[in-house]
Design a protein around this motif. Structure first.
Motif, mmCIF file in Angstrom:
data_model
loop_
_atom_site.group_PDB
_atom_site.id
_atom_site.type_symbol
_atom_site.label_atom_id
_atom_site.label_comp_id
_atom_site.label_asym_id
_atom_site.label_seq_id
_atom_site.Cartn_x
_atom_site.Cartn_y
_atom_site.Cartn_z
ATOM 1 N N GLU A 440 0.815 -1.215 0.000
ATOM 2 C CA GLU A 440 0.000 0.000 0.000
ATOM 3 C C GLU A 440 0.851 1.268 0.000
ATOM 4 N N VAL A 441 2.155 1.123 0.198
ATOM 5 C CA VAL A 441 3.049 2.277 0.231
ATOM 6 C C VAL A 441 3.446 2.671 -1.192
ATOM 7 N N LEU A 442 3.152 3.919 -1.559
ATOM 8 C CA LEU A 442 3.534 4.430 -2.871
ATOM 9 C C LEU A 442 5.028 4.717 -2.931
ATOM 10 N N GLU A 443 5.583 5.193 -1.828
ATOM 11 C CA GLU A 443 6.987 5.552 -1.787
ATOM 12 C C GLU A 443 7.467 5.518 -0.350
ATOM 13 N N ALA A 444 8.634 4.919 -0.132
ATOM 14 C CA ALA A 444 9.271 4.911 1.187
ATOM 15 C C ALA A 444 10.502 5.812 1.142
ATOM 16 N N VAL A 445 10.681 6.624 2.173
ATOM 17 C CA VAL A 445 11.828 7.516 2.277
ATOM 18 C C VAL A 445 12.407 7.350 3.676
ATOM 19 N N VAL A 446 13.653 6.937 3.765
ATOM 20 C CA VAL A 446 14.318 6.755 5.053
ATOM 21 C C VAL A 446 15.316 7.889 5.249
ATOM 22 N N LEU A 447 15.161 8.630 6.346
ATOM 23 C CA LEU A 447 15.974 9.813 6.619
ATOM 24 C C LEU A 447 16.912 9.559 7.788
ATOM 25 N N GLY A 448 18.195 9.739 7.542
ATOM 26 C CA GLY A 448 19.156 9.604 8.620
ATOM 27 C C GLY A 448 19.313 10.892 9.400
ATOM 28 N N VAL A 449 19.410 10.786 10.709
ATOM 29 C CA VAL A 449 19.591 11.967 11.547
ATOM 30 C C VAL A 449 20.528 11.600 12.687
ATOM 31 N N LEU A 450 21.442 12.487 13.005
ATOM 32 C CA LEU A 450 22.457 12.212 14.007
ATOM 33 C C LEU A 450 21.829 12.045 15.383
ATOM 34 N N GLY A 451 22.226 10.981 16.092
ATOM 35 C CA GLY A 451 21.817 10.812 17.476
ATOM 36 C C GLY A 451 20.502 10.094 17.689
ATOM 37 N N GLN A 452 19.862 9.611 16.621
ATOM 38 C CA GLN A 452 18.624 8.861 16.801
ATOM 39 C C GLN A 452 18.437 7.908 15.622
ATOM 40 N N PRO A 453 17.548 6.921 15.780
ATOM 41 C CA PRO A 453 17.350 5.967 14.683
ATOM 42 C C PRO A 453 16.833 6.664 13.427
ATOM 43 N N PRO A 454 17.110 6.103 12.247
ATOM 44 C CA PRO A 454 16.591 6.676 11.004
ATOM 45 C C PRO A 454 15.065 6.764 11.025
ATOM 46 N N THR A 460 1.442 7.115 1.350
ATOM 47 C CA THR A 460 0.302 6.287 0.968
ATOM 48 C C THR A 460 -0.777 7.169 0.348
ATOM 49 N N ALA A 461 -1.784 6.537 -0.226
ATOM 50 C CA ALA A 461 -2.837 7.283 -0.917
ATOM 51 C C ALA A 461 -3.574 8.227 0.020
ATOM 52 N N ASP A 462 -3.814 7.774 1.258
ATOM 53 C CA ASP A 462 -4.599 8.597 2.188
ATOM 54 C C ASP A 462 -3.799 9.083 3.387
ATOM 55 N N GLY A 463 -2.494 8.838 3.403
ATOM 56 C CA GLY A 463 -1.672 9.314 4.505
ATOM 57 C C GLY A 463 -1.818 8.519 5.785
ATOM 58 N N THR A 464 -2.292 7.274 5.683
ATOM 59 C CA THR A 464 -2.401 6.409 6.859
ATOM 60 C C THR A 464 -1.617 5.123 6.622
#
Length: 521
Positions: A440-454, A460-464
């Motif tokens: 159901e996911v149209l696109e997955a984006v994984v963001l790295g940030v210092l000091g915490q998990p990605p 998704t189509a409806d944001g849920t």
């Protein structure tokens, strides 16, 4: 026929009797009508050259073109080149503040735009003259002011002189303004592409469709080659009525932005299936994820359709190609997802090496490092940023800013942009796996940030997002933060549909430090 002088490209194609018909999903901003033959397009380029000359554009000057997305970007570019000028194509999707910075760097003699863009800020103040294609503020030139002027004869230029300026996507900040010459973008790239290669080459019976960001360098190169290959039809998909045009003229070759493929994937499962005749799909600009590639290959009713995945940059053109088949995509749970393998360097045209990011010492196969490239198609410079350009050159090797590994056979496995990296995982590989496990996911984006998990952002189509499905998808993955579900429209994007990762991260957690240095973006 192979391209050389873009100022007379359309004239030469018309004179050779090429019978290609171009079908548009909406009329050009330059002229009415949604179907054009080559003589009509050649005439439109000459007419536009007359307009530009009447607006005062002269040989050697820069003209900035900022408008709504359509293929007439390239017609205007060819018109400017005919005059000996240098067109700089700026995507209408750029934020106004970015446009202002780029115009200041360009210092154009002429700005060609339309009312929608000229209504924001004071762009005419950043060019010596401004020509609007529809309406604009008081004091700018209109088409009525420049109509009826004949185009001067075509001006020739050195093969190594500036020809065209395109900007990079700008996913990590301000785009760079990339200058190419006739030798680099036409001689080294378009002429190679204009060969009628077996299997993948454009045939005279083909219907070729393009869904692109037409301000970018890839389309300029494509324009030069596809016209010379003379397919039966060309379809231009600018986003207005794509579905209708595809259903009227089902393509046999389709090149599209990765974001376009994602947004139109639902059409692969519909009864009309406009992709049923496609024998070759082409993707560039950004990473493609296996579920999307698989859906299109299975939508084709050809016996052996191909997906050609190109990897390169605005500065270099394509560096590698990889061909994918239904069989290659059949195994969705490989340790290394198929689309991360970018293929091999183009023999005799590009060389690649992987180096340590700190010492720049070459690394053996299987070790992760920065990918450097050597190619004669490399651009001339960055307008207004000579130091930034010089910083990416290491003894003739171009720093792509990408992290990868080279296999023993010489293929490149792409991991991440250096600026987006995390020590725990490959963001792009994790995105592949999440999209495989969450249909159901149209696109997955994984963001790295210092000091915490990605942080996983799931479009998704409806944001849920289903909580139980998410827990199942987490199996064998490194720790991730709680997912953020958004709709497509809530995600900031570039003109090519790429996610503006830094801007998205800023929206979610504020101005956060990242693992990557960003030195080579």
């Amino acid at each position: 026929m192979r391209p050389h002088d873009m100022g007379v490209l359309f004239d030469e194609c018309a004179e050779r009797g090429i019978r290609t018909i171009v079908h548009l999903d909406r009329p050009f901003d330059l002229a009415p009508g949604t179907s054009h033959d080559l003589p009509a397009l050649a005439g439109l380029v000459r007419t536009a050259a007359g307009w530009l000359a009447a607006a005062g554009l002269r040989r050697g000057e820069r003209v900035a073109i900022l408008k709504d997305n359509h293929w007439d970007y390239d017609l205007l570019a060819c018109a400017a080149i005919r005059l000996g000028a240098v067109p700089a194509l700026l995507s209408g999707q750029l934020p106004p503040e970015t446009v202002e910075v780029l115009l200041k760097r360009l210092d154009p003699a002429l700005l060609v735009s339309n009312g929608r863009h000229l209504a924001v800020g004071d762009l005419p103040a950043l060019a010596r003259r401004t020509l609007t294609l529809d309406h604009g503020p008081k004091g700018v030139l209109t088409l009525d002011d420049v109509r009826g002027h004949s185009a001067p004869g075509p001006q020739r230029r050195s093969a190594d002189a500036p020809l065209v300026i395109n900007h990079t996507s700008g996913t990590t900040g301000l785009p760079k303004l990339v200058t190419h010459s006739t030798r680099t973008i036409i001689g080294r790239l378009a002429r190679f592409e204009a060969i009628r290669w077996p299997v993948i080459g454009t045939r005279r019976t083909d219907t070729v469709a393009s869904a692109s960001s037409f301000a970018h360098g890839r389309t300029f190169c494509w324009t030069a080659s596809v016209l010379c290959l003379a397919p039966e039809k060309i379809l231009i998909l600018s986003g207005e009525h794509d579905r209708e045009l595809l259903e009227q003229h089902p393509p046999s070759l389709l090149e599209a932005l990765p974001s376009w493929y994602v947004r139109h994937q639902h059409l692969t499962a519909e009864p009309a299936n406009p992709f049923r005749r496609v024998r070759l799909f082409v993707s560039t600009y950004d990473a493609m994820h296996p579920p999307t590639v698989r859906a299109y290959l299975h939508a084709s009713r050809r016996n052996r359709p191909l997906w050609m995945q190109g990897w390169g940059q605005t500065e270099t053109g394509p560096l590698t190609f990889r061909f994918l088949t239904r069989k290659a995509l059949a195994h969705s749970h490989d340790p290394e997802p198929t689309t991360r393998n970018l293929g091999h360097p183009l023999p005799g045209r590009t060389r690649l090496r992987v180096v340590d990011p700190s010492t720049f010492a070459p690394l053996p196969p299987g070790h992760t490092g920065l990918v450097l490239a050597r190619t004669k198609a490399r651009c001339l410079d960055y307008v207004g940023e000579p130091d930034r350009f010089a910083a990416k050159d290491t003894a003739g090797w171009w720093n792509t800013g990408d992290l990868g590994r080279q296999t023993r056979s010489g293929a490149i496995l792409f991991l991440d942009r250096e600026v987006d990296r995390t020590p725990e995982l490959s963001c792009v590989r994790t995105e592949d796996l999440l999209e495989e496990r969450l249909p159901e996911v149209l696109e997955a984006v994984v963001l790295g940030v210092l000091g915490q998990p990605p942080i996983p952002v799931l479009v998704t189509a409806d944001g849920t997002l289903d909580a139980f499905a998410w827990k199942r998808a987490l199996r064998d993955l490194p720790p991730l933060a709680d997912p953020v579900a958004l709709t497509w429209a809530q995600v900031p994007r570039t003109g090519t549909g790429k996610v503006r990762r830094q801007e998205l991260l800023d929206r979610l957690v504020g101005r956060a430090a990242r693992h990557g240095s960003g030195r080579w973006t």
